[in-house]
Design a protein around this motif. Structure first.
Motif, short mmCIF file in Angstrom:
data_model
loop_
_atom_site.label_atom_id
_atom_site.label_comp_id
_atom_site.label_asym_id
_atom_site.label_seq_id
_atom_site.Cartn_x
_atom_site.Cartn_y
_atom_site.Cartn_z
N GLY A 85 0.84 -1.20 0.00
CA GLY A 85 0.00 0.00 0.00
C GLY A 85 0.87 1.24 0.00
O GLY A 85 1.73 1.40 -0.86
N ASP A 86 0.67 2.13 0.96
CA ASP A 86 1.50 3.32 1.08
C ASP A 86 2.59 3.15 2.13
O ASP A 86 3.25 4.10 2.52
N LYS A 87 2.80 1.93 2.60
CA LYS A 87 3.82 1.63 3.60
C LYS A 87 5.08 1.09 2.93
O LYS A 87 5.01 0.22 2.08
N VAL A 88 6.23 1.64 3.32
CA VAL A 88 7.51 1.20 2.81
C VAL A 88 8.35 0.69 3.97
O VAL A 88 8.46 1.36 5.00
N ARG A 89 8.96 -0.47 3.80
CA ARG A 89 9.77 -1.05 4.87
C ARG A 89 11.06 -1.60 4.29
O ARG A 89 11.06 -2.22 3.23
N VAL A 90 12.18 -1.35 4.99
CA VAL A 90 13.47 -1.86 4.55
C VAL A 90 13.57 -3.33 4.90
O VAL A 90 13.38 -3.73 6.05
N LEU A 91 13.86 -4.16 3.89
CA LEU A 91 13.97 -5.60 4.12
C LEU A 91 15.42 -6.05 4.29
O LEU A 91 15.74 -6.79 5.21
#
Length: 352
Positions: free
Chosen positions: A176-182
């Motif tokens: 969605g509008d969420k970004v997370r560093v993997l």
């Protein structure tokens, strides 16, 4: 004085004046204090300066805590392993008489509170002191109250280590509008992305000296909230290439050739997009398409992936100048439901 009577006296003064007096060794003026040793130790950060990445983290946190909304980091590295960092912000600035004092231990303007974030505790008055103690040179190039600050740091990477891979953007997940560093190397890019995600009020820019100067030039006419011109405004407004290069070096700590200054003025070197903006664009690019077409198991149309690959190639060309790296072939992008992986083939050269 007996211990019991001493404790009673401390309790009495604390009740009367609060615990503020216990934190301060002395007040040195203009809102700055020297912390009591025990208070500085209480604010001890979870880690010291052990790498170039730590220097960048502490410098950006320092700008953030100074009320900055714009932070620009210029980075270069020569063949001898000397990395030059220049950090420019639009924060509250530092009075002239305190340009050296802020590098002394336990000096801070945050007396009533400390800040704890993803990287640990900040506000004990030790960050700039720790940086200067671990690098070849660190200083304040230019600053004034309400007009921002320019810091310059010189680091011998053979003594203070850094990640070998400084060009890889972290692997991120978009939902969605969420970004997370993997995943990805814990390089400067990754830490700046993490800070940007944690502090969305910040516009953080990272690039070469030329790219940062071009970005400043594009913002030269933007005033700070109190209408005071930013410390970089005078330099960034110059339209003579030679004068621009000379002032960029002396006033902002940015060494940019006259040729590149000509390219900046001509618009051939484009201003950078902030990391926040880059992440936002990436999130929009990665949004599911209405047609439902899927490529490599993911929800992104082929033409969108090809457009994104082209944008990555163009963006990397400027970045590669710092590390003598050329793109060698077309980027390969693998898209799944949980991640976008980019494989950018490169060719390292001794010189351009």
């Amino acid at each position: 004085m007996p211990t019991q009577e001493s404790d009673k006296l401390i309790d009495f003064v604390t009740n009367l004046a609060g615990d503020r007096f216990l934190k301060v060794e002395k007040e040195i003026g203009s809102g700055y204090f020297v912390l009591n040793t025990s208070e500085a130790e209480r604010r001890q950060a979870k880690h010291d300066i052990r790498s170039v990445e730590d220097v960048v983290i502490e410098m950006v946190r320092n700008s953030r805590d100074a009320g900055a909304s714009i932070i620009l980091i210029a980075s270069t590295k020569d063949s001898a392993g000397i990395r030059q960092l220049t950090v420019i912000d639009d924060g509250e600035g530092v009075p002239p008489d305190y340009h050296e004092t802020i590098f002394e231990p336990r000096v801070t303007s945050k007396i009533d509170n400390i800040i704890e974030d993803h990287f640990g505790v900040h506000g004990r008055g030790m960050a700039l002191y720790s940086i200067r103690s671990n690098v070849d040179k660190a200083g304040l190039v230019k600053s004034a109250p309400g007009r921002g600050a320019v810091f310059a740091v010189t680091i011998n990477t053979r003594r203070l280590r850094e990640r070998k891979d400084q060009s890889t953007f972290p692997n991120i997940k978009i939902a969605g509008d969420k970004v997370r560093v993997l995943a990805g190397p814990h390089n400067i890019w990754r830490h700046l992305v993490e800070i940007s995600l944690a502090a969305p009020q910040l516009d953080i820019f990272f690039g070469t000296n030329s790219e940062i100067l071009a970005t400043l030039a594009s913002r030269a006419n933007q005033a700070l909230p109190d209408s005071a011109p930013a410390v970089w405004a005078g330099t960034a407004k110059l339209i003579d290439p030679e004068a621009l290069g000379q002032n960029a070096a002396s006033e902002l700590g940015l060494k940019v050739s006259t040729r590149n200054c000509q390219r900046i003025i001509a618009g051939d070197i484009q201003p950078l997009h902030s990391i926040k903006c880059q992440l936002s664009r990436l999130a929009k690019t990665a949004a599911p398409v209405k047609t439902g077409r899927k490529v490599s198991g993911g929800p992104i149309a082929q033409e969108d992936l090809e457009s994104f690959a082209q944008a990555i190639s163009e963006s990397f060309r400027n970045l590669g100048e710092k590390y003598f790296i050329k793109i060698d072939g077309k980027p390969r992008i693998a898209c799944s439901k949980t991640a976008i992986k980019i494989d950018l083939p490169v060719d390292c050269e001794d010189s351009w």
